[in-house]
Design an enzyme around this catalytic site. Sequence first.
Site, PDB file in Angstrom:
ATOM      1  N   GLU A 197       0.846  -1.184   0.000  1.00  0.00           N
ATOM      2  CA  GLU A 197       0.000   0.000   0.000  1.00  0.00           C
ATOM      3  C   GLU A 197       0.885   1.239   0.000  1.00  0.00           C
ATOM      4  O   GLU A 197       2.005   1.222   0.513  1.00  0.00           O
ATOM      5  CB  GLU A 197      -0.914   0.003   1.228  1.00  0.00           C
ATOM      6  CG  GLU A 197      -1.979  -1.078   1.138  1.00  0.00           C
ATOM      7  CD  GLU A 197      -3.093  -0.904   2.164  1.00  0.00           C
ATOM      8  OE1 GLU A 197      -4.255  -1.093   1.787  1.00  0.00           O
ATOM      9  OE2 GLU A 197      -2.805  -0.600   3.336  1.00  0.00           O
TER      10      GLU A 197
ATOM     11  N   CYS B 198       3.564   8.893   0.749  1.00  0.00           N
ATOM     12  CA  CYS B 198       4.181   7.954   1.686  1.00  0.00           C
ATOM     13  C   CYS B 198       4.398   6.641   0.942  1.00  0.00           C
ATOM     14  O   CYS B 198       3.431   6.015   0.500  1.00  0.00           O
ATOM     15  CB  CYS B 198       3.229   7.777   2.881  1.00  0.00           C
ATOM     16  SG  CYS B 198       3.774   6.553   4.052  1.00  0.00           S
TER      17      CYS B 198
ATOM     18  N   CYS C 265       6.859  -6.738   6.905  1.00  0.00           N
ATOM     19  CA  CYS C 265       7.960  -6.181   7.710  1.00  0.00           C
ATOM     20  C   CYS C 265       8.349  -7.187   8.785  1.00  0.00           C
ATOM     21  O   CYS C 265       7.488  -7.857   9.362  1.00  0.00           O
ATOM     22  CB  CYS C 265       7.528  -4.868   8.379  1.00  0.00           C
ATOM     23  SG  CYS C 265       8.886  -4.058   9.257  1.00  0.00           S
TER      24      CYS C 265
ATOM     25  N   CYS D 157       6.708  -4.340  15.246  1.00  0.00           N
ATOM     26  CA  CYS D 157       6.269  -3.324  16.220  1.00  0.00           C
ATOM     27  C   CYS D 157       4.797  -3.585  16.569  1.00  0.00           C
ATOM     28  O   CYS D 157       3.974  -3.791  15.683  1.00  0.00           O
ATOM     29  CB  CYS D 157       6.432  -1.915  15.637  1.00  0.00           C
ATOM     30  SG  CYS D 157       8.114  -1.585  15.094  1.00  0.00           S
TER      31      CYS D 157
ATOM     32  N   CYS E 109       1.721  -1.612  15.054  1.00  0.00           N
ATOM     33  CA  CYS E 109       1.715  -1.403  13.603  1.00  0.00           C
ATOM     34  C   CYS E 109       1.065  -2.574  12.876  1.00  0.00           C
ATOM     35  O   CYS E 109       1.465  -3.729  13.061  1.00  0.00           O
ATOM     36  CB  CYS E 109       3.154  -1.212  13.143  1.00  0.00           C
ATOM     37  SG  CYS E 109       3.300  -1.075  11.365  1.00  0.00           S
TER      38      CYS E 109
ATOM     39  N   HIS F  39       8.330   6.396  20.189  1.00  0.00           N
ATOM     40  CA  HIS F  39       7.160   5.763  20.811  1.00  0.00           C
ATOM     41  C   HIS F  39       7.331   5.277  22.246  1.00  0.00           C
ATOM     42  O   HIS F  39       6.423   4.654  22.801  1.00  0.00           O
ATOM     43  CB  HIS F  39       6.625   4.597  19.953  1.00  0.00           C
ATOM     44  CG  HIS F  39       6.469   4.942  18.502  1.00  0.00           C
ATOM     45  ND1 HIS F  39       5.778   6.044  18.070  1.00  0.00           N
ATOM     46  CD2 HIS F  39       6.928   4.331  17.380  1.00  0.00           C
ATOM     47  CE1 HIS F  39       5.812   6.099  16.748  1.00  0.00           C
ATOM     48  NE2 HIS F  39       6.506   5.084  16.304  1.00  0.00           N
TER      49      HIS F  39
ATOM     50  N   CYS G 299      -0.989   6.488   9.834  1.00  0.00           N
ATOM     51  CA  CYS G 299       0.274   5.954  10.315  1.00  0.00           C
ATOM     52  C   CYS G 299       0.066   4.648  11.087  1.00  0.00           C
ATOM     53  O   CYS G 299      -0.701   4.609  12.045  1.00  0.00           O
ATOM     54  CB  CYS G 299       0.874   7.023  11.221  1.00  0.00           C
ATOM     55  SG  CYS G 299       2.584   6.825  11.484  1.00  0.00           S
TER      56      CYS G 299
HETATM   57  S1  SF4 Z   1       6.431   0.573  12.368  1.00  0.00           S
HETATM   58 FE1  SF4 Z   1       5.582  -1.132  11.172  1.00  0.00          FE
HETATM   59  S2  SF4 Z   1       6.514  -0.958   9.159  1.00  0.00           S
HETATM   60 FE2  SF4 Z   1       7.713   0.326  10.566  1.00  0.00          FE
HETATM   61  S3  SF4 Z   1       9.361  -1.029  11.298  1.00  0.00           S
HETATM   62 FE3  SF4 Z   1       7.698  -1.227  12.791  1.00  0.00          FE
HETATM   63  S4  SF4 Z   1       6.495  -3.015  12.048  1.00  0.00           S
HETATM   64 FE4  SF4 Z   1       7.796  -2.333  10.357  1.00  0.00          FE
END
Ligand code: SF4
Length: 352
Positions: free
Chosen positions: A91, A104, A111, A115, A118, A223, A343
């Site tokens: 995306e 973006c 990934c 995180c 996310c 964060h 985000c």
């Molecule tokens: S925020 Fe999401 S996309 Fe970015 S490194 Fe962490 S898991 Fe990966």
Amino acid sequence: MQSEIIGLSKEELLNMITEMGEKPFRAKQIWQWIYFKGALSFDEMTDLSKPFREKLKERFKISRPKIIKEQTSNDKTHKWLVEFEDGERVEMVYIPEIDRGAVCISTQVGCAMGCKFCHTGTQKLTRNLTAGEIVAQFMLARDTYHEWPSPTSETRFLSNIVVMGMGEPLQNVDNLIKALQILSDGDGIAISKRRITVSTCGIVPQINYVLEETGVRLAISLHGSNNEIRSKLMPINKVYPIEKIMEACQKYQSKDGSRYVTFEYLMIDGVNDHLENAKELIKILKSYHIRAGFNLIAFNPWPGCEFKPSPQHQIEAFAKILSSAGFACPVRLARGQDISAACGQLKSENKK
Ligand code: SF4
């Protein structure tokens, strides 16, 4: 079989063209057709001879990823789900402002960083995107907004690039550097390096290498105000804790007095949004003499997530503490939430 021409560096293109027995200046003409004018076929390149265009067609193609789905949010944020030749999808998002806007873009399919806040982090890493696939996302956005040839004035719809979409850019360093060099090249797409930001979760050894190679700006997904909170949210913090990130930021800003880091800080209710956390951030930044700005963003929920966004009054109180200590701290409104384009909300279902 034809190979993709988008993603070749200027030098690689020059070598290809001279190998084909053509004069070096032809490489510059082709570069401008592709990246300045947005040409989608060699037939458009009317200042090249017909036989040369035919030879180019035999050898190369000029493509864009296929658009699988497009959505526009109530606030005009636009999201694309795009598919590459092998069926992998990502995306990408355009966030418009009144007289400008940021695209973006993504650097990986899925990934590996995991995180917790996310949505992309719940999608297994399938592969890195190539330099051409990274660049082509921005070119596709330009096609959509009819912004070819590259605008020469400061007023443009697509004025900025944030490498903040799916994936961790600093886990795909070679392709990222090549893509950023193409995107910022003044003879082509010509997005100023000052208007390109790479956002990382903190892959410390690569931070200064990438920024020195490309001259773009740095944003760090922070964060958390201490290692305990940050490690719970971001497993990478166990490898590169906050102290290591601060050292990398010190190095980044020391090269040139005008450079400063932006910290992205998602405000998650009851997790990292206590006023004590703001004070802790100030303490650590001051102890490392970091010049920085913050982007405070209310956490954007997605299906199955365990967190809630902080209430607005809490975000404002948090911002006030940071800004009274001298850190720029705009409270960003979530954009594109209704189409899951904000985000931390991106995720692509693959065809496979
Ligand atoms: S925020 Fe999401 S996309 Fe970015 S490194 Fe962490 S898991 Fe990966």
